[in-house]
Design an enzyme around this catalytic site. Structure first.
Site, PDB file in Angstrom:
ATOM      1  N   ARG A  78     -11.130  -0.594  14.267  1.00  0.00           N
ATOM      2  CA  ARG A  78     -10.836   0.163  13.057  1.00  0.00           C
ATOM      3  C   ARG A  78     -11.612  -0.452  11.905  1.00  0.00           C
ATOM      4  NH1 ARG A  78      -4.806   0.770  10.408  1.00  0.00           N
ATOM      5  NH2 ARG A  78      -5.272  -1.366   9.811  1.00  0.00           N
ATOM      6  N   MET A 120      10.780  24.453   3.291  1.00  0.00           N
ATOM      7  CA  MET A 120      10.076  23.582   2.340  1.00  0.00           C
ATOM      8  C   MET A 120      11.052  22.815   1.451  1.00  0.00           C
ATOM      9  SD  MET A 120       7.375  24.563  -0.664  1.00  0.00           S
ATOM     10  CE  MET A 120       6.197  25.383   0.391  1.00  0.00           C
ATOM     11  N   TYR A 166      14.134  30.448   9.183  1.00  0.00           N
ATOM     12  CA  TYR A 166      12.879  31.146   9.476  1.00  0.00           C
ATOM     13  C   TYR A 166      12.725  31.408  10.972  1.00  0.00           C
ATOM     14  CZ  TYR A 166      10.994  30.588   4.753  1.00  0.00           C
ATOM     15  OH  TYR A 166      10.776  30.677   3.404  1.00  0.00           O
ATOM     16  N   LYS A 215       0.843  -1.208   0.000  1.00  0.00           N
ATOM     17  CA  LYS A 215       0.000   0.000   0.000  1.00  0.00           C
ATOM     18  C   LYS A 215       0.876   1.255   0.000  1.00  0.00           C
ATOM     19  CE  LYS A 215      -0.320  -0.388   5.039  1.00  0.00           C
ATOM     20  NZ  LYS A 215      -1.159  -0.871   6.162  1.00  0.00           N
TER      21      LYS A 215
HETATM   22  C1  LIG Z   1      -0.389  -1.802   6.877  1.00  0.00           C
HETATM   23  C2  LIG Z   1      -0.950  -3.128   7.238  1.00  0.00           C
HETATM   24  C3  LIG Z   1      -0.131  -4.257   7.357  1.00  0.00           C
HETATM   25  C4  LIG Z   1       1.382  -4.184   7.312  1.00  0.00           C
HETATM   26  O1  LIG Z   1       1.828  -3.748   8.574  1.00  0.00           O
HETATM   27  P1  LIG Z   1       3.395  -3.636   8.942  1.00  0.00           P
HETATM   28  O2  LIG Z   1       3.386  -3.236  10.362  1.00  0.00           O
HETATM   29  O3  LIG Z   1       3.952  -2.605   8.034  1.00  0.00           O
HETATM   30  O4  LIG Z   1       3.989  -4.969   8.703  1.00  0.00           O
HETATM   31  C5  LIG Z   1      -0.731  -5.494   7.547  1.00  0.00           C
HETATM   32  N1  LIG Z   1      -2.076  -5.601   7.652  1.00  0.00           N
HETATM   33  C6  LIG Z   1      -2.890  -4.533   7.586  1.00  0.00           C
HETATM   34  C7  LIG Z   1      -4.348  -4.726   7.736  1.00  0.00           C
HETATM   35  C8  LIG Z   1      -2.359  -3.262   7.402  1.00  0.00           C
HETATM   36  O5  LIG Z   1      -3.184  -2.195   7.362  1.00  0.00           O
END
Ligand SMILES: *Cc1c(COP(=O)(O)O)cnc(C)c1O
Length: 376
Positions: A149, A319, A271, A50
């Protein structure tokens, strides 16, 4: 000229528009995958790709891992799956962790993408899509085991069991859940979630289990099920908060110096003039800032490295640039175009995350698109 530093990108020869180099070691990625696969055998390791494979490039990462035997790929959003699916052979499976929003079912089915079903409503919609298309559709069923979640909540389980009886057209490939505290082996939440997962497996017998993320893999075999879902560990991140990191680093970031100067004592830097020099100081501006993922919380906190020498960030992160104190280096060591190490052998993604007050995941996924990416 710069003396060579281990793995430092070659100095520019002709026209090179980049002022920063993000080097991604696909060999190290593959070795991390093999290490995790061995750790979980006879269960298998999927790859969580992802957010563009945590910023490293989903295409290159997924193709490399496919070549090393990975066949299960998880993304978060449907649009990510649409991009990834055509890049992989048909025998690879692409799963959408966030599940489907109403209206995407037919495109998902026709695209050969597998949704993670997180609620009764999503199950009904997927079943309806299967009926409309007159064919069986695969899915994964996610349960909430205590994170509140995503996934079917406990109070929906009875209704879900009833609805599943009407879902002959839906192929449940496996059931899954996600751990909230897997990076902390001491957390009792892990055992609580495992117990809940086992209760669910009893309520829904006959399904394979997919449970552990990177941290979960190192909690032991009882967390492995048949398929694990590592993300950060593949990319060299520490799977657990304590102890040595068993994974190999995958990312290296080098950024060019765009100006050097010597300022007297009492000079204001950056800044709002938040830093004032205490004595004559040599400074360098480097060509990356918060727009490139070097978070503003690194202001007067973080550091970069040259020849193993720590060069602290002074004043606010801008930036597009950061000012560093290079007084500790021999005069003339850094000149226009010299590269400094931001992530590499002297500074891990965990180190920079700690200085920024965040986690390695946020550092990786924040890395901007102005670096030249090099895949090794
Ligand atoms: C992001 C995610 C993972 C991977 O988690 P890591 O801690 O990066 O290994 C696995 N399962 C779900 C549902 C996730 O959202």
């Amino acid at each position: 000229m710069d003396s060579p530093i281990l793995h430092q990108p070659r100095h520019r020869t002709s026209i090179d528009p980049a002022s920063g180099y993000l080097t991604i070691d696909l060999g190290a990625l593959a070795r991390n995958y093999e290490k995790l696969s061995m750790e979980v055998a006879p269960a298998r390791a999927a790859a969580v790709v992802k957010a563009d494979a945590y910023g490293l490039g989903a295409e290159q990462v997924a193709k490399t891992l496919y070549a090393h035997g990975c066949r299960h790929f998880f993304v978060a959003h449907f649009v990510e799956a649409l991009g990834l699916r055509p890049l992989l052979s048909r025998d690879a499976q692409v799963f959408v962790l966030n599940g489907l929003l109403p209206g995407n079912e037919i495109a998902c089915a026709e695209g050969g993408i597998i949704p993670v079903i997180n609620s009764l409503e999503q199950l009904q919609q997927w079943r309806n899509a299967a009926q409309r298309l007159h064919r069986r559709l695969p899915a994964v069923l996610q349960f909430d085991t205590g994170m509140s979640r995503l996934g079917v909540p406990p109070e929906e389980r009875t209704a879900l069991a009833a609805t599943l009886k009407t879902c002959g057209m839906v192929d449940i490939l496996f059931i899954m859940s996600h751990l909230a505290s897997a990076d902390d082996a001491e957390s009792e939440q892990n055992g609580d979630q495992l117990a809940e997962m086992n209760r669910i497996a009893n309520e829904f017998p006959g399904f394979d289990i997919c449970f552990a993320n990177s941290g979960g893999i190192f909690l032991g075999q009882s967390y492995h099920g048949v398929l694990t879902r590592p993300g950060i560990a593949l990319y060299g991140g520490a799977p657990t908060a304590c102890g040595p990191n068993p994974m190999e680093p995958v990312v290296r970031l080098d950024v060019a110096v765009v100006q050097t100067r010597t300022v007297p004592s009492g000079a204001r830097v950056g800044y709002s003039g938040t830093h004032v020099t205490q004595g004559e100081t040599r400074l360098a501006a480097i060509a990356a800032g918060y727009a490139d993922g070097l978070l503003r919380s690194l202001s007067s906190k973080g550091a970069v490295y040259c020849d193993g020498v720590r060069l602290p960030v002074v004043g606010r992160v801008s930036m597009d640039s950061i000012t560093i104190d290079i007084t500790a280096l021999p005069k003339g060591r850094l000149t226009l175009g010299s590269l400094v190490e931001v992530i590499g052998p002297h500074q891990s993604i965990e180190d920079i995350a700690r200085d920024a007050g965040t986690i390695s995941y946020e550092i990786l996924t924040s890395l901007g698109h102005r670096y030249q990416r090099r895949y090794r």
